[in-house]
Motif scaffolding. Sequence first.
Motif, PDB file in Angstrom:
ATOM      1  N   SER A 426       0.831  -1.210   0.000  1.00 27.70           N
ATOM      2  CA  SER A 426       0.000   0.000   0.000  1.00 27.70           C
ATOM      3  C   SER A 426       0.863   1.257   0.000  1.00 27.70           C
ATOM      4  O   SER A 426       0.574   2.222  -0.725  1.00 27.70           O
ATOM      5  CB  SER A 426      -0.938  -0.002   1.201  1.00 27.70           C
ATOM      6  N   GLU A 427       1.936   1.247   0.786  1.00 24.79           N
ATOM      7  CA  GLU A 427       2.823   2.411   0.831  1.00 24.79           C
ATOM      8  C   GLU A 427       3.590   2.555  -0.485  1.00 24.79           C
ATOM      9  O   GLU A 427       3.785   3.671  -0.983  1.00 24.79           O
ATOM     10  CB  GLU A 427       3.794   2.271   2.011  1.00 24.79           C
ATOM     11  N   VAL A 430       1.484   4.164  -3.252  1.00 24.26           N
ATOM     12  CA  VAL A 430       1.362   5.626  -3.137  1.00 24.26           C
ATOM     13  C   VAL A 430       2.606   6.287  -3.709  1.00 24.26           C
ATOM     14  O   VAL A 430       2.517   7.272  -4.461  1.00 24.26           O
ATOM     15  CB  VAL A 430       1.150   6.036  -1.662  1.00 24.26           C
ATOM     16  N   ARG A 431       3.795   5.754  -3.373  1.00 27.28           N
ATOM     17  CA  ARG A 431       5.036   6.332  -3.890  1.00 27.28           C
ATOM     18  C   ARG A 431       5.092   6.230  -5.412  1.00 27.28           C
ATOM     19  O   ARG A 431       5.452   7.183  -6.107  1.00 27.28           O
ATOM     20  CB  ARG A 431       6.255   5.636  -3.280  1.00 27.28           C
ATOM     21  N   ASN A 433       2.657   5.868  -7.577  1.00 24.93           N
ATOM     22  CA  ASN A 433       1.664   6.699  -8.259  1.00 24.93           C
ATOM     23  C   ASN A 433       2.018   8.179  -8.216  1.00 24.93           C
ATOM     24  O   ASN A 433       1.438   8.977  -8.960  1.00 24.93           O
ATOM     25  CB  ASN A 433       0.279   6.477  -7.663  1.00 24.93           C
ATOM     26  N   THR A 474      -2.587  12.307 -10.538  1.00 26.66           N
ATOM     27  CA  THR A 474      -3.826  12.088  -9.796  1.00 26.66           C
ATOM     28  C   THR A 474      -4.911  11.529 -10.703  1.00 26.66           C
ATOM     29  O   THR A 474      -5.203  12.097 -11.753  1.00 26.66           O
ATOM     30  CB  THR A 474      -4.328  13.397  -9.157  1.00 26.66           C
TER      31      THR A 474
END
Length: 499
Positions: A426-427, A430-431, A433, A474
């Motif tokens: 999950s972490e 985020v990085r 993306n 985004t």
Amino acid sequence: MLSVMHTLDTLPFDNSYARLPDGFYSRQVPMPLEKPRLAAFNPDVATLLGLDPEEALRPGFIGTLNSEYPLAGSQPIAMLYSGHQFGHYVPQLGDGRAVLLGEVIDPRGARWDLHLKGAGETPYSRSGDGRAVLRSTIREYLCGEAMHGLGIPTTRALCLLDSAESVYREKVERGALLLRVAPSHLRFGSFEVFYYRSQFHHLERLADYAIHHHFPHLQEESDRVTALFREVTERTARLMAQWQLVGFAHGVMNTDNMSLLGLTLDYGPFGFLDAYEPGFVCNHSDHSGRYAFDRQPKIGQWNLSCLGQALLPLMAGEPGEAAEKANAVLEEYDGDFAAHYAAGMRRKLGLRDERPEDGALATDLLKLMADTGADYTNTFRTLAHFDSRADARNDRLRDLFVDREAFDTWAMRYRHRLQIEDSRDSERAVRMNGTNPRYILRNYLAQNAIEKAEQNRDYSEIEALQMLLKDPFTERPGMESYTEEPPEWGQRLAISCSS
């Protein structure tokens, strides 16, 4: 605290380049276009300049930028330079269809060139008409924003004007104006022209100017010019790595299109990769593939060697010593590029730590992508969702590859690499993306915007792409179509220098 926003009439100009001797440029009055209309306006760039975005609604805005009325404080000039084009030296180039209106000091004290592209014939037009066409200005307007959104140094544009004026290229097209913005439009070729003319006093004056205005931290160096060359080399190596990491091909990497500040400059036949093709050539006039995607890093170094040659007379020491220093700086390029590229590729793969096997891991993924024709942008974006559990199949990612067994083998290595640094999916997602864009300016998307503007004077697609590309990382609900690979008609669009 920022000052009050300016109008066009109150922009604070300080035209330092126009204060150089006349041999650096030609005074030039821009030629208005027939029946101009505003096709695009960038409020973010307006705010950057300290210009009130509401100025775009003022009745005199279009007329002023079309040079129908004088722009208070401007001193229009066409800049002189030369350069190596496709490996051959051309003694005189210069702003053949553009003028530097002047330099605006923004509310933070930074300096910005206002460069009007398509402003008519200049002494450097080489029998051309000095005009730009709508299709090329749309592409440059959008790509400046795309690169800025990706975090890559670039020129940008305040606005784009369409017109009723006919311009003749391969066919009749409409003329347009682009007001380009950058901290400086100095190029490698700005120095080459004075070196090859043996005008070393001009060469020295230009180097002093560049250091004073754009590299002031080098003022106290004992050998300022060698230090300048070293910094330009490092900036260029970083820029080349950034281009490679996002899959951007410039198309015309002549030395007159290379920025002294390490900016992406002069958007012509550029292209972002769709399917990963290392030898991708985006300029259909580049028959030898000199500026193919995978050749860009070495061409960057070759161009730097041309700049270094031009700077030799200014470097401290005897000629032989100066050449040794210049060559030593050039030898640093490969290491600089490799370091920036490796660090960027680790970020694209979601890796936090540096390990010896990382280079092979990245190279082998790229080879799989090339063998399959996998989409460069979408593959890395999908990789963020890689499930590192031992029994996970990762079908969504796996299906992007024809040779699924080969992908499975690579995936085992990637899973093991993630486990080594105790990566959390999950972490990591985020990085990744935040590094791998969801949206890029694909050629067919730009072509859609061009056709709407050309056929119906419908500029809505320009605005839609501008808003999308300002934040390409985004996810936007309802914008899935902008992530699709090109349709058949858009896979091999012919993009040339004819603009």
